[in-house]
Design a protein around this motif. Structure first.
Motif, PDB file in Angstrom:
ATOM      1  N   MET A   1      27.466 -18.585  -9.561  1.00  0.00           N
ATOM      2  CA  MET A   1      27.772 -19.062  -8.222  1.00  0.00           C
ATOM      3  C   MET A   1      26.652 -18.609  -7.268  1.00  0.00           C
ATOM      4  N   PRO A   2      26.021 -19.539  -6.572  1.00  0.00           N
ATOM      5  CA  PRO A   2      24.930 -19.173  -5.669  1.00  0.00           C
ATOM      6  C   PRO A   2      25.446 -18.398  -4.458  1.00  0.00           C
ATOM      7  N   ALA A   3      24.592 -17.520  -3.945  1.00  0.00           N
ATOM      8  CA  ALA A   3      24.952 -16.749  -2.752  1.00  0.00           C
ATOM      9  C   ALA A   3      25.033 -17.686  -1.553  1.00  0.00           C
ATOM     10  N   LEU A   4      26.109 -17.594  -0.817  1.00  0.00           N
ATOM     11  CA  LEU A   4      26.334 -18.446   0.344  1.00  0.00           C
ATOM     12  C   LEU A   4      25.947 -17.723   1.615  1.00  0.00           C
ATOM     13  N   ILE A   5      25.226 -18.420   2.472  1.00  0.00           N
ATOM     14  CA  ILE A   5      24.872 -17.845   3.767  1.00  0.00           C
ATOM     15  C   ILE A   5      26.074 -17.943   4.709  1.00  0.00           C
ATOM     16  N   THR A   6      26.697 -19.107   4.724  1.00  0.00           N
ATOM     17  CA  THR A   6      27.834 -19.334   5.621  1.00  0.00           C
ATOM     18  C   THR A   6      29.154 -19.104   4.897  1.00  0.00           C
ATOM     19  N   ASN A   7      30.194 -18.930   5.674  1.00  0.00           N
ATOM     20  CA  ASN A   7      31.530 -18.741   5.113  1.00  0.00           C
ATOM     21  C   ASN A   7      32.053 -20.061   4.575  1.00  0.00           C
ATOM     22  N   ASN A   8      33.021 -19.980   3.673  1.00  0.00           N
ATOM     23  CA  ASN A   8      33.785 -21.163   3.294  1.00  0.00           C
ATOM     24  C   ASN A   8      35.251 -20.767   3.265  1.00  0.00           C
ATOM     25  N   THR A   9      36.113 -21.619   2.779  1.00  0.00           N
ATOM     26  CA  THR A   9      37.548 -21.327   2.836  1.00  0.00           C
ATOM     27  C   THR A   9      37.997 -20.296   1.809  1.00  0.00           C
ATOM     28  N   THR A  10      37.104 -19.901   0.889  1.00  0.00           N
ATOM     29  CA  THR A  10      37.507 -18.928  -0.128  1.00  0.00           C
ATOM     30  C   THR A  10      36.822 -17.569   0.005  1.00  0.00           C
ATOM     31  N   ARG A  11      35.674 -17.511   0.689  1.00  0.00           N
ATOM     32  CA  ARG A  11      34.998 -16.213   0.812  1.00  0.00           C
ATOM     33  C   ARG A  11      34.058 -16.207   2.013  1.00  0.00           C
ATOM     34  N   TYR A  12      33.743 -14.992   2.471  1.00  0.00           N
ATOM     35  CA  TYR A  12      32.775 -14.830   3.548  1.00  0.00           C
ATOM     36  C   TYR A  12      31.369 -14.977   2.974  1.00  0.00           C
ATOM     37  N   GLY A  13      30.464 -15.542   3.756  1.00  0.00           N
ATOM     38  CA  GLY A  13      29.067 -15.665   3.353  1.00  0.00           C
ATOM     39  C   GLY A  13      28.330 -14.350   3.561  1.00  0.00           C
ATOM     40  N   TRP A  14      27.115 -14.282   2.999  1.00  0.00           N
ATOM     41  CA  TRP A  14      26.376 -13.008   3.075  1.00  0.00           C
ATOM     42  C   TRP A  14      25.981 -12.659   4.499  1.00  0.00           C
ATOM     43  N   ALA A  15      25.813 -13.646   5.390  1.00  0.00           N
ATOM     44  CA  ALA A  15      25.450 -13.334   6.785  1.00  0.00           C
ATOM     45  C   ALA A  15      26.594 -12.584   7.482  1.00  0.00           C
ATOM     46  N   ALA A  16      27.822 -13.043   7.290  1.00  0.00           N
ATOM     47  CA  ALA A  16      28.977 -12.364   7.894  1.00  0.00           C
ATOM     48  C   ALA A  16      29.165 -10.981   7.283  1.00  0.00           C
ATOM     49  N   ILE A  17      28.959 -10.868   5.980  1.00  0.00           N
ATOM     50  CA  ILE A  17      29.099  -9.579   5.307  1.00  0.00           C
ATOM     51  C   ILE A  17      28.034  -8.603   5.806  1.00  0.00           C
ATOM     52  N   ALA A  69      30.046 -14.915  17.653  1.00  0.00           N
ATOM     53  CA  ALA A  69      29.563 -16.306  17.631  1.00  0.00           C
ATOM     54  C   ALA A  69      29.577 -16.852  16.204  1.00  0.00           C
ATOM     55  N   TRP A  70      29.170 -16.011  15.252  1.00  0.00           N
ATOM     56  CA  TRP A  70      29.178 -16.434  13.844  1.00  0.00           C
ATOM     57  C   TRP A  70      30.600 -16.725  13.386  1.00  0.00           C
ATOM     58  N   ARG A  71      31.528 -15.865  13.783  1.00  0.00           N
ATOM     59  CA  ARG A  71      32.933 -16.038  13.395  1.00  0.00           C
ATOM     60  C   ARG A  71      33.497 -17.334  13.982  1.00  0.00           C
ATOM     61  N   LEU A  72      33.148 -17.628  15.237  1.00  0.00           N
ATOM     62  CA  LEU A  72      33.658 -18.849  15.870  1.00  0.00           C
ATOM     63  C   LEU A  72      33.052 -20.109  15.276  1.00  0.00           C
ATOM     64  N   GLY A  73      31.820 -20.005  14.747  1.00  0.00           N
ATOM     65  CA  GLY A  73      31.136 -21.178  14.218  1.00  0.00           C
ATOM     66  C   GLY A  73      31.266 -21.389  12.722  1.00  0.00           C
ATOM     67  N   ASN A  74      32.019 -20.537  12.035  1.00  0.00           N
ATOM     68  CA  ASN A  74      32.171 -20.636  10.589  1.00  0.00           C
ATOM     69  C   ASN A  74      33.632 -20.629  10.195  1.00  0.00           C
ATOM     70  N   ALA A  75      33.892 -21.128   8.986  1.00  0.00           N
ATOM     71  CA  ALA A  75      35.247 -21.114   8.447  1.00  0.00           C
ATOM     72  C   ALA A  75      35.693 -19.678   8.205  1.00  0.00           C
ATOM     73  N   VAL A  76      36.985 -19.469   8.255  1.00  0.00           N
ATOM     74  CA  VAL A  76      37.553 -18.163   7.936  1.00  0.00           C
ATOM     75  C   VAL A  76      38.276 -18.309   6.603  1.00  0.00           C
ATOM     76  N   PRO A  77      37.923 -17.490   5.624  1.00  0.00           N
ATOM     77  CA  PRO A  77      38.595 -17.600   4.330  1.00  0.00           C
ATOM     78  C   PRO A  77      40.101 -17.373   4.454  1.00  0.00           C
ATOM     79  N   ALA A  78      40.848 -18.112   3.644  1.00  0.00           N
ATOM     80  CA  ALA A  78      42.307 -17.976   3.654  1.00  0.00           C
ATOM     81  C   ALA A  78      42.705 -16.646   3.029  1.00  0.00           C
ATOM     82  N   LEU A  79      43.813 -16.111   3.518  1.00  0.00           N
ATOM     83  CA  LEU A  79      44.337 -14.873   2.943  1.00  0.00           C
ATOM     84  C   LEU A  79      44.913 -15.160   1.556  1.00  0.00           C
ATOM     85  N   PRO A  80      44.872 -14.193   0.661  1.00  0.00           N
ATOM     86  CA  PRO A  80      45.463 -14.390  -0.670  1.00  0.00           C
ATOM     87  C   PRO A  80      46.961 -14.662  -0.569  1.00  0.00           C
ATOM     88  N   ARG A  81      47.512 -15.336  -1.568  1.00  0.00           N
ATOM     89  CA  ARG A  81      48.947 -15.661  -1.571  1.00  0.00           C
ATOM     90  C   ARG A  81      49.812 -14.407  -1.581  1.00  0.00           C
TER      91      ARG A  81
END
Length: 128
Positions: A1-17, A69-81
């Motif tokens: 799995m390639p390193a993601l710069i931006t967040n997606n619905t399953t995990r935070y990207g490396w910039a947010a981390i 600003a990064w948080r407002l402009g990117n997806a927030v991963p969903a919490l685990p079930r």
């Protein structure tokens, strides 16, 4: 799995981390620096440490604004079930409170030195 710069619905990207841990380290460093600068006996060293503390405070404020600003402009991963209903409801409130605290701390420090009767100028990292 390639390193993601931006967040997606399953995990935070490396910039947010990276911003998260950089801000965490800066807050811990500011606390340590604040304790040390109040215990130094040399006034000259204390003055230099206070200027460094103020410089990192300005840097920290900028990083927190960037993080929000990064948080407002990117997806927030969903919490685990497995996360319960109470935690799902309180998580957004706790995140908001943490961001408010991260803004309030450097802003209150800035306000405090701005109204000081000593009128010592703030010179962030001796640049401006």
């Amino acid at each position: 799995m390639p390193a993601l710069i931006t967040n997606n619905t399953t995990r935070y990207g490396w910039a947010a981390i990276a911003l998260h841990w950089l801000i965490a380290a800066a807050f811990i460093g500011q606390f340590v620096l604040g304790v040390v600068m109040m215990r130094v006996s040399s006034q000259r060293t204390a003055f230099e440490l206070i200027q460094l503390h103020k410089s990192f405070g300005f840097l920290l404020l900028g990083l927190v604004i960037l993080r929000i600003a990064w948080r407002l402009g990117n997806a927030v991963p969903a919490l685990p079930r497995s996360v319960g209903r109470f935690e799902r409801r309180t998580a957004p409130l706790v995140h908001f409170a943490l961001y408010a605290f991260q803004l309030a701390l450097p802003l209150s420090g800035w306000a405090l030195v701005s109204v000081s009767v000593l009128e010592i100028p703030s010179v962030p990292f001796n640049l401006f």
